[in-house]
Motif scaffolding. Structure first.
Motif, PDB file in Angstrom:
ATOM      1  N   UNK A   9       2.874   2.933   7.548  1.00 17.65           N
ATOM      2  CA  UNK A   9       2.100   2.414   6.420  1.00 17.65           C
ATOM      3  C   UNK A   9       0.919   3.329   6.112  1.00 17.65           C
ATOM      4  N   UNK A  10       0.269   3.835   7.130  1.00 25.28           N
ATOM      5  CA  UNK A  10      -0.817   4.796   6.900  1.00 25.28           C
ATOM      6  C   UNK A  10      -0.314   6.024   6.163  1.00 25.28           C
ATOM      7  N   UNK A  11       0.815   6.575   6.626  1.00 27.02           N
ATOM      8  CA  UNK A  11       1.327   7.803   6.023  1.00 27.02           C
ATOM      9  C   UNK A  11       1.782   7.586   4.586  1.00 27.02           C
ATOM     10  N   UNK A  12       2.427   6.443   4.300  1.00 32.32           N
ATOM     11  CA  UNK A  12       2.847   6.163   2.926  1.00 32.32           C
ATOM     12  C   UNK A  12       1.622   5.985   2.018  1.00 32.32           C
ATOM     13  N   UNK A  13       0.579   5.386   2.551  1.00 33.54           N
ATOM     14  CA  UNK A  13      -0.660   5.213   1.790  1.00 33.54           C
ATOM     15  C   UNK A  13      -1.322   6.561   1.505  1.00 33.54           C
ATOM     16  N   UNK A  16      11.367   2.377   8.748  1.00 32.07           N
ATOM     17  CA  UNK A  16      10.106   1.740   8.377  1.00 32.07           C
ATOM     18  C   UNK A  16       9.339   1.339   9.621  1.00 32.07           C
ATOM     19  N   UNK A  17       8.427   0.370   9.487  1.00 34.82           N
ATOM     20  CA  UNK A  17       7.588  -0.010  10.613  1.00 34.82           C
ATOM     21  C   UNK A  17       8.316  -0.663  11.761  1.00 34.82           C
ATOM     22  N   UNK A  18       9.565  -1.037  11.567  1.00 33.26           N
ATOM     23  CA  UNK A  18      10.341  -1.621  12.661  1.00 33.26           C
ATOM     24  C   UNK A  18      10.458  -0.701  13.863  1.00 33.26           C
ATOM     25  N   UNK A  19      10.472   0.598  13.610  1.00 36.78           N
ATOM     26  CA  UNK A  19      10.563   1.560  14.720  1.00 36.78           C
ATOM     27  C   UNK A  19       9.339   1.464  15.620  1.00 36.78           C
ATOM     28  N   UNK A  68       0.809  -1.220   0.000  1.00 34.83           N
ATOM     29  CA  UNK A  68       0.000   0.000   0.000  1.00 34.83           C
ATOM     30  C   UNK A  68       0.843   1.271   0.000  1.00 34.83           C
ATOM     31  N   UNK A  69       2.151   1.139  -0.105  1.00 33.30           N
ATOM     32  CA  UNK A  69       3.024   2.310  -0.034  1.00 33.30           C
ATOM     33  C   UNK A  69       3.067   3.106  -1.330  1.00 33.30           C
ATOM     34  N   UNK A  70       2.574   2.526  -2.400  1.00 34.75           N
ATOM     35  CA  UNK A  70       2.567   3.205  -3.687  1.00 34.75           C
ATOM     36  C   UNK A  70       1.314   2.801  -4.458  1.00 34.75           C
TER      37      UNK A  70
END
Length: 262
Positions: A33-37, A190-193, A7-9
């Motif tokens: 992921x929300x922000x990239x979407x 990325x989401x690891x943080x 969903x990032x692009x």
């Protein structure tokens, strides 16, 4: 609902992209992921919900290094770094390349280090050739696909779990390693943080900074095995269930239409 990098692009289908923008609500697993979407979909953020995944504590836990796997991979007397993930040629975002590059420097200081790459995929042959070119083929073990029944034992092989990735929507493997009491290094890009709660439960690095990665691996190796961080309770099934109920309560308050109240 969507999970991560998919969903990032924008989707390759224009129809899918149009339908996405017409969705009444969306659900995802992390802020990144929300922000990239939202950056490409241009959907009202108020229509979104974030529900992080949970960790099944009944399936994971600390334990000694399994003798059978130590023997299988020739790890007796070795200090083990572990990275578990798919090796896909069209992705290359898990951090396998970065680990091979870091290992070339790390083994000069500690020849006992071995990096276990658990998983498989179409990029495995290239990674094996890269390890040979960097002179660390003797310090890298490719396990191939790991059976679910042996997954916990593979985590328990490790002295540190390291995933300097760029494309994790969240990073459930980080929670699994932590639940086995393994010190963790992950990416802050990325989401690891979010999985490590901004560094509360592990060490965050920039995967583009080799020196920072090398220092973080050394710090992780200095930490004791078998310690499960208290913060892992944040990702318990109970917390997941509570979050799901809150989402349904908010949707019910709007009749499942319109914008939910924040």
């Amino acid at each position: 609902a969507f999970y991560g990098i998919d969903a990032w692009q924008p989707h390759r289908s224009a129809l899918v992209n149009r339908l996405v923008r017409r969705a009444a609500y969306f659900l995802t697993i992390s802020i990144v992921t929300r922000d990239r979407f939202l950056a490409w979909a241009r959907v009202d953020p108020a229509r979104g919900f974030i529900l992080p995944p949970c960790n099944d504590i009944d399936c994971f836990g600390p334990g000694p290094k399994p003798p059978a796997l130590v023997s299988r991979y020739g790890l007796a007397g070795k200090r083990v770094l572990l990275l578990l993930g798919r090796m896909e040629a069209d992705e290359r975002l898990k951090g396998f390349d970065e680990m091979i590059e870091a290992l070339a420097s790390l083994v000069a200081d500690d020849p006992s280090l071995v990096c276990v790459f658990a998983g498989d995929g179409g990029d495995r042959d290239r990674l094996q050739r890269l390890a040979e070119r960097r002179g660390v083929a003797g310090h890298v073990v490719f396990t191939g696909m790991v059976a679910e029944a042996e997954k916990v034992d593979h985590y328990r092989l490790a002295d540190a779990f390291v995933m300097p990735s760029r494309g994790e929507g969240f990073g459930i493997v980080l929670l699994e390693a932590l639940a086995c009491g393994i010190p963790v290094v992950a990416s802050r890009l990325d989401g690891g943080a979010e999985a490590l709660r901004d560094g509360e439960m592990g060490i965050l690095v920039d995967p583009d900074d080799p020196e920072e990665l090398k220092k973080a691996i050394g710090e992780a190796l200095a930490r004791p095995r078998g310690v499960v961080p208290e913060g892992l309770a944040h990702f318990s099934f109970e917390r997941f269930e509570q979050g799901l109920h809150r989402i349904f309560d908010r949707l019910s308050a709007t009749g499942w239409r319109g914008t939910p109240k924040q």
